[in-house]
Design a protein around this motif. Sequence first.
Motif, PDB file in Angstrom:
ATOM      1  N   ILE A  13       0.857  -1.180   0.000  1.00 45.89           N
ATOM      2  CA  ILE A  13       0.000   0.000   0.000  1.00 45.89           C
ATOM      3  C   ILE A  13       0.896   1.233   0.000  1.00 45.89           C
ATOM      4  O   ILE A  13       1.706   1.433   0.904  1.00 45.89           O
ATOM      5  CB  ILE A  13      -0.960   0.020   1.207  1.00 45.89           C
ATOM      6  N   TYR A  14       0.740   2.047  -1.045  1.00 47.52           N
ATOM      7  CA  TYR A  14       1.542   3.249  -1.237  1.00 47.52           C
ATOM      8  C   TYR A  14       0.715   4.481  -0.862  1.00 47.52           C
ATOM      9  O   TYR A  14      -0.505   4.387  -0.674  1.00 47.52           O
ATOM     10  CB  TYR A  14       1.987   3.337  -2.698  1.00 47.52           C
ATOM     11  N   PRO A  15       1.344   5.648  -0.765  1.00 41.47           N
ATOM     12  CA  PRO A  15       0.594   6.858  -0.393  1.00 41.47           C
ATOM     13  C   PRO A  15      -0.634   7.122  -1.260  1.00 41.47           C
ATOM     14  O   PRO A  15      -1.668   7.570  -0.747  1.00 41.47           O
ATOM     15  CB  PRO A  15       1.645   7.964  -0.548  1.00 41.47           C
ATOM     16  N   GLN A  16      -0.544   6.824  -2.553  1.00 44.16           N
ATOM     17  CA  GLN A  16      -1.694   7.064  -3.427  1.00 44.16           C
ATOM     18  C   GLN A  16      -2.841   6.081  -3.168  1.00 44.16           C
ATOM     19  O   GLN A  16      -3.946   6.258  -3.681  1.00 44.16           O
ATOM     20  CB  GLN A  16      -1.283   7.002  -4.904  1.00 44.16           C
ATOM     21  N   PRO A  54       0.793   0.909  17.375  1.00 42.44           N
ATOM     22  CA  PRO A  54      -0.496   1.215  18.016  1.00 42.44           C
ATOM     23  C   PRO A  54      -1.595   1.598  17.025  1.00 42.44           C
ATOM     24  O   PRO A  54      -2.774   1.595  17.382  1.00 42.44           O
ATOM     25  CB  PRO A  54      -0.166   2.408  18.931  1.00 42.44           C
ATOM     26  N   GLN A  55      -1.207   1.927  15.784  1.00 42.01           N
ATOM     27  CA  GLN A  55      -2.183   2.360  14.785  1.00 42.01           C
ATOM     28  C   GLN A  55      -2.800   1.185  14.019  1.00 42.01           C
ATOM     29  O   GLN A  55      -3.724   1.383  13.235  1.00 42.01           O
ATOM     30  CB  GLN A  55      -1.510   3.292  13.757  1.00 42.01           C
ATOM     31  N   LEU A  56      -2.278  -0.017  14.246  1.00 40.41           N
ATOM     32  CA  LEU A  56      -2.651  -1.163  13.415  1.00 40.41           C
ATOM     33  C   LEU A  56      -3.665  -2.066  14.096  1.00 40.41           C
ATOM     34  O   LEU A  56      -3.656  -2.207  15.321  1.00 40.41           O
ATOM     35  CB  LEU A  56      -1.396  -1.978  13.072  1.00 40.41           C
ATOM     36  N   PRO A  57      -4.516  -2.738  13.311  1.00 39.15           N
ATOM     37  CA  PRO A  57      -5.507  -3.654  13.876  1.00 39.15           C
ATOM     38  C   PRO A  57      -4.960  -5.060  14.136  1.00 39.15           C
ATOM     39  O   PRO A  57      -5.693  -5.927  14.596  1.00 39.15           O
ATOM     40  CB  PRO A  57      -6.593  -3.683  12.799  1.00 39.15           C
ATOM     41  N   SER A 231      10.898   2.114  -4.012  1.00 42.87           N
ATOM     42  CA  SER A 231      11.791   3.257  -4.187  1.00 42.87           C
ATOM     43  C   SER A 231      11.377   4.402  -3.272  1.00 42.87           C
ATOM     44  O   SER A 231      10.246   4.455  -2.775  1.00 42.87           O
ATOM     45  CB  SER A 231      11.781   3.732  -5.645  1.00 42.87           C
ATOM     46  N   ILE A 232      12.298   5.326  -3.070  1.00 37.52           N
ATOM     47  CA  ILE A 232      12.057   6.458  -2.181  1.00 37.52           C
ATOM     48  C   ILE A 232      10.900   7.318  -2.682  1.00 37.52           C
ATOM     49  O   ILE A 232      10.175   7.931  -1.888  1.00 37.52           O
ATOM     50  CB  ILE A 232      13.347   7.303  -2.025  1.00 37.52           C
ATOM     51  N   ASP A 233      10.695   7.362  -3.988  1.00 37.63           N
ATOM     52  CA  ASP A 233       9.637   8.198  -4.562  1.00 37.63           C
ATOM     53  C   ASP A 233       8.240   7.724  -4.184  1.00 37.63           C
ATOM     54  O   ASP A 233       7.282   8.498  -4.265  1.00 37.63           O
ATOM     55  CB  ASP A 233       9.757   8.241  -6.092  1.00 37.63           C
ATOM     56  N   GLU A 234       8.108   6.454  -3.799  1.00 40.05           N
ATOM     57  CA  GLU A 234       6.792   5.918  -3.467  1.00 40.05           C
ATOM     58  C   GLU A 234       6.703   5.484  -2.004  1.00 40.05           C
ATOM     59  O   GLU A 234       5.816   4.726  -1.625  1.00 40.05           O
ATOM     60  CB  GLU A 234       6.460   4.738  -4.389  1.00 40.05           C
ATOM     61  N   ALA A 235       7.623   5.991  -1.186  1.00 39.61           N
ATOM     62  CA  ALA A 235       7.621   5.641   0.237  1.00 39.61           C
ATOM     63  C   ALA A 235       6.775   6.633   1.033  1.00 39.61           C
ATOM     64  O   ALA A 235       6.684   7.812   0.701  1.00 39.61           O
ATOM     65  CB  ALA A 235       9.050   5.616   0.775  1.00 39.61           C
ATOM     66  N   TRP A 236       6.185   6.134   2.101  1.00 42.43           N
ATOM     67  CA  TRP A 236       5.344   6.954   2.969  1.00 42.43           C
ATOM     68  C   TRP A 236       6.172   7.873   3.864  1.00 42.43           C
ATOM     69  O   TRP A 236       7.190   7.462   4.420  1.00 42.43           O
ATOM     70  CB  TRP A 236       4.523   6.059   3.896  1.00 42.43           C
ATOM     71  N   ASN A 237       5.709   9.098   4.050  1.00 46.35           N
ATOM     72  CA  ASN A 237       6.128   9.910   5.183  1.00 46.35           C
ATOM     73  C   ASN A 237       5.475   9.299   6.419  1.00 46.35           C
ATOM     74  O   ASN A 237       4.271   9.014   6.417  1.00 46.35           O
ATOM     75  CB  ASN A 237       5.669  11.358   4.975  1.00 46.35           C
ATOM     76  N   CYS A 242       0.630   7.540   9.514  1.00 46.37           N
ATOM     77  CA  CYS A 242      -0.131   7.430  10.764  1.00 46.37           C
ATOM     78  C   CYS A 242      -1.484   8.128  10.641  1.00 46.37           C
ATOM     79  O   CYS A 242      -2.501   7.622  11.140  1.00 46.37           O
ATOM     80  CB  CYS A 242       0.672   8.009  11.923  1.00 46.37           C
ATOM     81  N   ASP A 243      -1.514   9.273   9.969  1.00 46.69           N
ATOM     82  CA  ASP A 243      -2.789   9.963   9.747  1.00 46.69           C
ATOM     83  C   ASP A 243      -3.716   9.120   8.880  1.00 46.69           C
ATOM     84  O   ASP A 243      -4.920   9.016   9.144  1.00 46.69           O
ATOM     85  CB  ASP A 243      -2.551  11.320   9.077  1.00 46.69           C
ATOM     86  N   ALA A 244      -3.150   8.505   7.836  1.00 40.62           N
ATOM     87  CA  ALA A 244      -3.959   7.681   6.935  1.00 40.62           C
ATOM     88  C   ALA A 244      -4.513   6.460   7.655  1.00 40.62           C
ATOM     89  O   ALA A 244      -5.635   6.016   7.380  1.00 40.62           O
ATOM     90  CB  ALA A 244      -3.126   7.252   5.730  1.00 40.62           C
TER      91      ALA A 244
END
Length: 251
Positions: A13-16, A54-57, A231-237, A242-244
Amino acid sequence: MIEGMNPSEHLSIYPQDAHRFSTLSLEEWQNGIVFPVNKPLQWTSFDVIRKLKPQLPVKKIGHAGTLDPLATGVLVCCVGRATKLISTFQEHLKVYRTTFTFGETTPSLDRATPVSQTTSWDPVSESELEAVIESQFIGTIQQVPPMYSAVKKDGKRLYNYARKGEEVERQPREAYIESCKILHYDGKQCTLEIACGKGTYIRTLVDDLAKAADSLGVVDELQRTKSGPYSIDEAWNIHELCDALKQVLIV
């Protein structure tokens, strides 16, 4: 690899894809999810896991390849049954970009510790530096793990000795360097792009390369730009991830 699990397609699962968090079932989480995360500067790899857990089910989460606190870049995080893929991800080729300075070094071989030694140096040309790389640092090489590392000696991590100012004998280990390209070189600083196998210490590579060029070297910056298919271009901040994850709804 687990049957039916393709880490580069079905699990990732990527940011998009953030909208998918609101539709995933508990079974899908348990079956396994993979996030490529851009590890922040000064964070340990475990800090990332501790922030996400803590954010995960589901309870199971791990990562596929430790990054030093002063390194940034792609950290592959595996959730649920995807943790069984960690050893597979660790075997993948990784790409790093590092900038280092000739003529000085530190105990940790990076900027985590103060400069401990300097040397005057008549800089080699870029073509001469390329020749050193090609002749000594491509293919299977031998590396002595740095004292500031998690490798164990007599039951203790090497960094525990190093923090007390102690240096102990270490055995060389094999590392594989597929490519090492000079992106920038001005006679004082150099930026390399390195594709390598697991267990490669970039700090040690820089130290050994500088010594082979009759100098010293210290890593200023280090980023993992690719880990296997990620790749770094598709990595999460990490904060955006955490917000997502607040969208996660498990019925």
